[in-house]
Structures are given as structure tokens and as C-alpha cells.
Design an enzyme around this catalytic site. Structure first.
Site, short mmCIF file in Angstrom:
data_model
loop_
_atom_site.label_atom_id
_atom_site.label_comp_id
_atom_site.label_asym_id
_atom_site.label_seq_id
_atom_site.Cartn_x
_atom_site.Cartn_y
_atom_site.Cartn_z
N HIS A 4 0.84 -1.20 0.00
CA HIS A 4 0.00 0.00 0.00
C HIS A 4 0.87 1.25 0.00
O HIS A 4 1.76 1.40 0.85
CB HIS A 4 -0.93 0.01 1.23
CG HIS A 4 -2.13 -0.86 1.06
ND1 HIS A 4 -3.30 -0.65 1.73
CD2 HIS A 4 -2.34 -1.96 0.29
CE1 HIS A 4 -4.20 -1.55 1.37
NE2 HIS A 4 -3.63 -2.38 0.51
N TYR A 29 -9.18 5.40 7.75
CA TYR A 29 -9.33 5.68 9.19
C TYR A 29 -10.32 6.83 9.32
O TYR A 29 -10.06 7.92 8.80
CB TYR A 29 -8.01 6.11 9.79
CG TYR A 29 -6.94 5.05 9.92
CD1 TYR A 29 -6.14 4.68 8.84
CD2 TYR A 29 -6.71 4.43 11.15
CE1 TYR A 29 -5.14 3.72 8.97
CE2 TYR A 29 -5.70 3.47 11.29
CZ TYR A 29 -4.94 3.12 10.20
OH TYR A 29 -3.95 2.17 10.33
N PRO A 68 -4.17 -0.03 18.76
CA PRO A 68 -3.89 -0.45 17.38
C PRO A 68 -4.09 0.65 16.33
O PRO A 68 -3.83 0.43 15.15
CB PRO A 68 -4.87 -1.60 17.15
CG PRO A 68 -5.88 -1.48 18.21
CD PRO A 68 -5.27 -0.78 19.35
N LYS A 122 1.03 -0.44 15.15
CA LYS A 122 2.41 -0.57 15.61
C LYS A 122 2.68 -1.79 16.49
O LYS A 122 3.84 -2.16 16.67
CB LYS A 122 2.78 0.69 16.42
CG LYS A 122 2.89 1.95 15.57
CD LYS A 122 3.97 1.82 14.53
CE LYS A 122 3.79 2.80 13.38
NZ LYS A 122 4.20 2.22 12.12
N TYR A 136 4.03 6.24 10.27
CA TYR A 136 3.16 5.13 9.87
C TYR A 136 3.95 4.05 9.13
O TYR A 136 3.77 2.86 9.38
CB TYR A 136 2.00 5.64 9.00
CG TYR A 136 0.88 4.62 8.84
CD1 TYR A 136 0.86 3.75 7.75
CD2 TYR A 136 -0.13 4.51 9.79
CE1 TYR A 136 -0.15 2.81 7.61
CE2 TYR A 136 -1.15 3.57 9.66
CZ TYR A 136 -1.15 2.71 8.56
OH TYR A 136 -2.14 1.78 8.43
P1 FAS Z 1 1.27 -12.35 21.61
O1 FAS Z 1 0.34 -11.93 22.69
O2 FAS Z 1 0.83 -12.36 20.18
O3 FAS Z 1 1.89 -13.79 21.90
C1 FAS Z 1 2.23 -14.18 23.21
C2 FAS Z 1 2.15 -15.70 23.27
O4 FAS Z 1 2.58 -16.12 24.58
C3 FAS Z 1 0.72 -16.21 23.08
O5 FAS Z 1 0.68 -17.24 22.12
C4 FAS Z 1 0.33 -16.71 24.47
O6 FAS Z 1 -0.55 -17.83 24.42
C5 FAS Z 1 1.68 -17.11 25.06
N1 FAS Z 1 1.71 -17.09 26.52
C6 FAS Z 1 1.12 -16.20 27.34
N2 FAS Z 1 1.36 -16.53 28.64
C7 FAS Z 1 2.12 -17.67 28.61
C8 FAS Z 1 2.69 -18.49 29.61
N3 FAS Z 1 2.50 -18.23 30.91
N4 FAS Z 1 3.40 -19.58 29.24
C9 FAS Z 1 3.60 -19.85 27.92
N5 FAS Z 1 3.08 -19.10 26.90
C10 FAS Z 1 2.35 -18.02 27.27
N6 FAS Z 1 -1.59 -4.90 16.70
C11 FAS Z 1 -1.69 -4.20 15.55
O7 FAS Z 1 -0.68 -3.69 15.05
N7 FAS Z 1 -2.92 -4.05 14.94
C12 FAS Z 1 -4.07 -4.63 15.44
O8 FAS Z 1 -5.15 -4.50 14.89
C13 FAS Z 1 -3.98 -5.39 16.63
N8 FAS Z 1 -5.09 -6.02 17.15
C14 FAS Z 1 -4.97 -6.73 18.34
C15 FAS Z 1 -6.08 -7.37 18.93
C16 FAS Z 1 -5.96 -8.08 20.15
C17 FAS Z 1 -7.17 -8.76 20.77
C18 FAS Z 1 -4.71 -8.14 20.79
C19 FAS Z 1 -4.55 -8.86 22.11
C20 FAS Z 1 -3.60 -7.51 20.21
C21 FAS Z 1 -3.73 -6.82 18.98
N9 FAS Z 1 -2.63 -6.20 18.37
C22 FAS Z 1 -2.72 -5.50 17.22
C23 FAS Z 1 -1.35 -6.30 18.95
C24 FAS Z 1 -0.81 -7.65 18.55
O9 FAS Z 1 -0.72 -7.77 17.16
C25 FAS Z 1 0.53 -7.77 19.24
O10 FAS Z 1 1.32 -6.61 19.03
C26 FAS Z 1 1.28 -8.98 18.82
O11 FAS Z 1 0.44 -10.10 18.97
C27 FAS Z 1 2.52 -9.06 19.69
O12 FAS Z 1 3.07 -10.29 19.52
P2 FAS Z 1 3.75 -11.05 20.77
O13 FAS Z 1 4.62 -10.08 21.50
O14 FAS Z 1 4.32 -12.29 20.20
O15 FAS Z 1 2.57 -11.36 21.79
C1 PHB Z 2 -6.08 -4.50 10.73
O1 PHB Z 2 -6.21 -4.68 9.50
O2 PHB Z 2 -6.35 -5.37 11.59
C2 PHB Z 2 -5.57 -3.16 11.21
C3 PHB Z 2 -5.04 -2.27 10.28
C4 PHB Z 2 -4.57 -1.03 10.73
C5 PHB Z 2 -4.64 -0.72 12.08
C6 PHB Z 2 -5.15 -1.64 13.00
C7 PHB Z 2 -5.62 -2.86 12.56
O3 PHB Z 2 -4.16 0.49 12.51
#
Ligand code: FAS
Ligand code: PHB
Length: 390
Positions: free
Chosen positions: A72, A201, A293, A297, A385
Site C-alpha cells: 500500500h 481511518y 492499534p 504498531k 506510519y
Molecule cells: P502475543 O500476545 O501475540 O503472543 C504471546 C504468546 O505467549 C501467546 O501465544 C500466548 O498464548 C503465550 N503465553 C502467554 N502466557 C504464557 C505463559 N505463561 N506460558 C507460555 N506461553 C504463554 N496490533 C496491531 O498492530 N494491529 C491490530 O489491529 C492489533 N489487534 C490486536 C487485537 C488483540 C485482541 C490483541 C490482544 C492484540 C492486537 N494487536 C494489534 C497487537 C498484537 O498484534 C501484538 O502486538 C502482537 O500479537 C505481539 O506479539 P507477541 O509479542 O508475540 O505477543
Molecule cells: C487490521 O487490519 O487489523 C488493522 C489495520 C490497521 C490498524 C489496525 C488494525 O491500525
């Protein structure tokens, strides 16, 4: 069991670190609390900075990303019905972002790890950290009711916001910085073409909305909802009606509705734990920080943390130097805070804050007016961004 680097968490941070370490010949084991199916069922981020794409290429897991990822060159801001495109490529000397779901990144990393036949222990329960401030740290855990111990040189806490790594540290060891927002994002995934070829957005008096996508056939939408909302109270029809009310007419008319294949509410917070190192334990990704989000980032910060931590661990084992390990926390936090600032700024720009007064409303309107009139203001938004340099 014995390994060089024990990784807690098989999310993007843990899997990417494991992949880079494995390719560098550094032994590692990942302990994951959930099942593989559960990890692969999570729907989260969608936008990758070029730095993350480059790191995935270096890790040897970018083939499908390069085939299926959508590059994009820009996105649009909508404010009270008016659209304003941010020309990322033109404002940043050619830099872009790639739309590719976090779920797919995770799947590619899981498959790559399997191909290297590296150990990931799923459904590892009761993971506990021991002797992290000594020279022989270790993890204990149970698997299928049987107790195990994993001794190692270093522990990478990649276990997310609710993980055990940060929670294992004495409160006095950490300084916490946090802002909890008075709303969440209700997200919906639907197998219908996106409303626009780029992300939109939208700030609106009814609340924020975002039109995103996963492919030319699969769309991802979000609307801001009050914190007390429950996903079961939102039918697909109610979601699309509310979404359309918050979008400019030409975008609203292009929304193609269909049955949701996923619908969930995520709370929004800004959170940083400092420092990121405690003896032989290093925190990376959501275990260390959370961003709303709005700036896309979260996942990308996990990647830059992994970049710094991998470089430091490789330097330790290959060059017998701990300079990178000693500077990891300060180096990662310098980039984390810039992303925290940008995500906080985008969230304030685009959301309706219930308790805000007229002054805040005028400031929000003026931020938009400044963006539509100043190339410098758009350049600042664009360079954040696409991702600041690692
Ligand atoms: P994660 O949370 O992805 O992974 C951590 C892992 O550790 C998980 O698999 C978990 O099961 C495991 N774990 C936890 N406790 C443990 C334990 N005690 N023992 C062993 N394993 C354990 N970011 C964006 O940029 N855009 C978005 O739209 C966006 N939407 C999101 C929506 C939700 C609901 C959440 C929670 C996050 C969102 N994020 C978004 C942020 C997300 O993308 C995170 O930045 C990303 O998952 C980070 O990755 P990890 O640091 O690997 O953490
Ligand atoms: C998504 O596609 O999940 C998304 C994209 C941009 C954002 C957050 C989430 O800033």
C-alpha cells in the site's frame, strides 16, 4: 532439558526470534501455553512496516508474504465526511506498508520452525522462571501432567501482555507507564471485497471506524465501542449500519456486507514496562509494551524488539561480546516510545472521548485542518506510519 535460549510464547515475537536464532545455529526451545490451533485462530494485526517485511525475508519466511501481501502506497483519513489521502510513498521518498494478516505471519513462522524441526512445546502449563539473576537460569513447566525443567543461558519473555515473564518480576524491579482508554474496538472479519483499495481511518462524532482488509476478497472492519459493550450484543447488521454512519458517503456505499467469520472486542491501552532486561531475562513484544492499534504498531514493535534481541544474542555467542545484551533495553525502548507517542497521537486524533470538553473538540478539528493544509504535518504522520528506522 537444556538449550541456549528458552523462549516463552509462540506468538509472532517468540516464533520470529526462534526462527532467526535457529538459522544462526543458536539452540532454542519455545514454550507455549496454548494449543497450536488456538494460536493460529487468533485474528489481530494487519499492517506490516517495511522493517518487519525485511526481517521476515532475512528469517527466510517471506515467500508467501511476497506473493500474497498487498503493498500500500497510502491510506485515507476521513473526518466528519471529508476524505484526505496520506501519500505514504510520496511523503517518505518511496516507502510503503504491506497488508498481510498477523495470523498468516504466525502460520508462516510455525511452518518454517516445523521445517527446521525445532522444538515448540504447546500446551505447556505452569511455566515458571527461576534464577533469572544468576548464570544458570531455568524454566519449569508441566506438560500432560508431567513436570519438566529447561535449563538455559538466557530466557526471552515473548509471552504477551498477560504472560508470566513480566509477572514474575518483583514490582520494585519495574517502572510501569500506562494509559487505559475509555473505549475498545469491535472488530469484524468478512469474506467480501474491501470498501476501498486502501485503508480508511475515520473520525466521526459517533466514534472511530476503520476499513481494512486481509486480501482483495476478505475485509477487516473496526468501530469504536464503549468499554462495557459485549460482542454478543452486536449483530452483523447492527455493526455494518453503525460502520456506514461513521464513513464518508462514497466509502459507506462501497461497503459490501456479509456474514462475519470473526467478531471480537479488544480494549485499548498504552503500556510500557521499563527496563526490558533482568539478569538473563529479556522482555520482547507485548510482554514489554502495548499500543492502541490505531497506529498499526503493536506487531511491528514486536519485530523491532526481536531484531535488537537477536542481534545481541548472536553477538554474545558468535563474537563473545555482551555489548548488545547490555544495551538491548535502552535501544528497544527508544523505538518503543516513538511508536507509543504516534499511537497515542493517532488515537487522540481519531476517537471520540466521552468526557472531553469543547476545547478538546476544537483541538481535534484543528489537528485535522493542519493535516489537510500542511505537507510537513502529513510527512510527520507518514514517516511514523511506514515505520521509523530500526
Ligand atoms: P502475543 O500476545 O501475540 O503472543 C504471546 C504468546 O505467549 C501467546 O501465544 C500466548 O498464548 C503465550 N503465553 C502467554 N502466557 C504464557 C505463559 N505463561 N506460558 C507460555 N506461553 C504463554 N496490533 C496491531 O498492530 N494491529 C491490530 O489491529 C492489533 N489487534 C490486536 C487485537 C488483540 C485482541 C490483541 C490482544 C492484540 C492486537 N494487536 C494489534 C497487537 C498484537 O498484534 C501484538 O502486538 C502482537 O500479537 C505481539 O506479539 P507477541 O509479542 O508475540 O505477543
Ligand atoms: C487490521 O487490519 O487489523 C488493522 C489495520 C490497521 C490498524 C489496525 C488494525 O491500525
Amino acid at each position: 532439558m537444556r538449550t541456549q535460549v528458552a523462549i516463552i510464547g509462540a506468538g509472532p515475537a517468540g516464533l520470529l526470534l526462534g526462527q532467526l536464532l535457529s538459522r544462526a545455529g543458536i539452540d532454542n526451545v519455545i514454550l507455549e501455553r496454548r494449543s497450536l490451533d488456538y494460536v493460529l485462530s487468533r485474528i489481530r494485526a494487519g499492517v506490516l512496516e517495511q522493517g518487519m517485511v525485511d526481517l521476515l525475508h532475512e528469517a527466510g519466511v517471506s515467500d508467501r508474504l511476497e506473493r500474497e501481501g498487498l503493498v500500500h502506497d497510502g491510506f485515507s483519513l476521513a473526518y466528519h465526511g471529508a476524505l484526505h489521502r496520506i501519500d505514504l510513498k510520496g511523503l517518505t521518498g518511496g516507502r510503503t506498508v504491506t497488508v498481510y494478516g498477523q495470523t498468516e505471519v504466525t502460520r508462516d513462522l510455525v511452518e518454517a520452525r516445523h521445517a527446521l524441526d525445532r522444538p515448540t512445546i504447546y500446551e505447556a502449563q505452569d511455566v515458571a522462571l527461576h534464577d533469572i539473576d544468576g548464570t544458570s537460569p531455568r524454566l519449569t513447566f508441566t506438560k500432560d501432567g508431567k513436570a519438566h525443567e529447561l535449563t538455559c543461558d538466557f530466557i526471552a519473555g515473548c509471552d504477551g501482555y498477560h504472560g508470566i515473564s513480566r509477572a514474575s518480576l518483583p514490582e520494585t524491579a519495574l517502572q510501569i507507564f500506562e494509559r487505559v482508554y475509555p473505549f475498545g474496538w469491535l472488530g469484524l472479519l468478512v469474506d467480501r471485497p474491501p470498501a476501498s483499495h486502501e485503508l480508511v481511518y475515520a473520525g466521526h462524532e459517533r466514534g472511530f471506524a476503520l476499513c481494512s482488509m486481509r486480501s482483495a476478497e476478505r475485509s477487516r472492519y473496526y468501530i469504536q465501542v464503549p468499554l462495557e459493550e459485549r460482542v454478543e450484543d452486536w449483530s452483523d447488521e447492527a455493526f455494518f449500519d453503525e460502520l456506514r454512519q461513521r464513513l464518508p458517503a462514497e466509502v459507506a456505499e462501497a461497503v459490501v456486507t456479509g456474514p462475519s467469520i470473526e467478531k471480537s472486542i479488544a480494549p485499548l491501552r498504552s503500556f510500557v514496562a521499563e527496563p526490558l532486561r533482568f539478569g538473563r531475562l529479556f522482555l520482547a513484544g507485548d510482554a514489554a509494551h502495548i499500543v492502541p492499534p490505531t497506529g498499526a504498531k503493536g506487531l511491528n514493535l514486536a519485530a523491532s524488539d526481536v531484531r535488537y534481541l537477536f542481534d545481541a544474542l548472536r553477538e554474545h555467542y558468535r563474537d563473545h561480546s555482551d555489548a548488545g545484551l547490555d544495551s538491548y533495553s535502552a535501544r528497544a525502548l527508544a523505538r518503543v516510545w516513538k511508536a507509543e507517542r504516534f499511537s497515542w497521537w493517532m488515537t487522540n486524533l481519531l476517537h471520540r472521548f466521552p468526557e472531553r470538553d469543547g476545547f478538546d473538540g476544537r483541538i481535534q478539528e484543528t489537528e485535522f485542518a493542519y493535516l489537510t493544509q500542511s505537507r510537513a504535518a502529513c510527512t510527520a504522520l507518514a514517516e511514523n506510519y511506514v515505520g521509523l528506522p530500526y
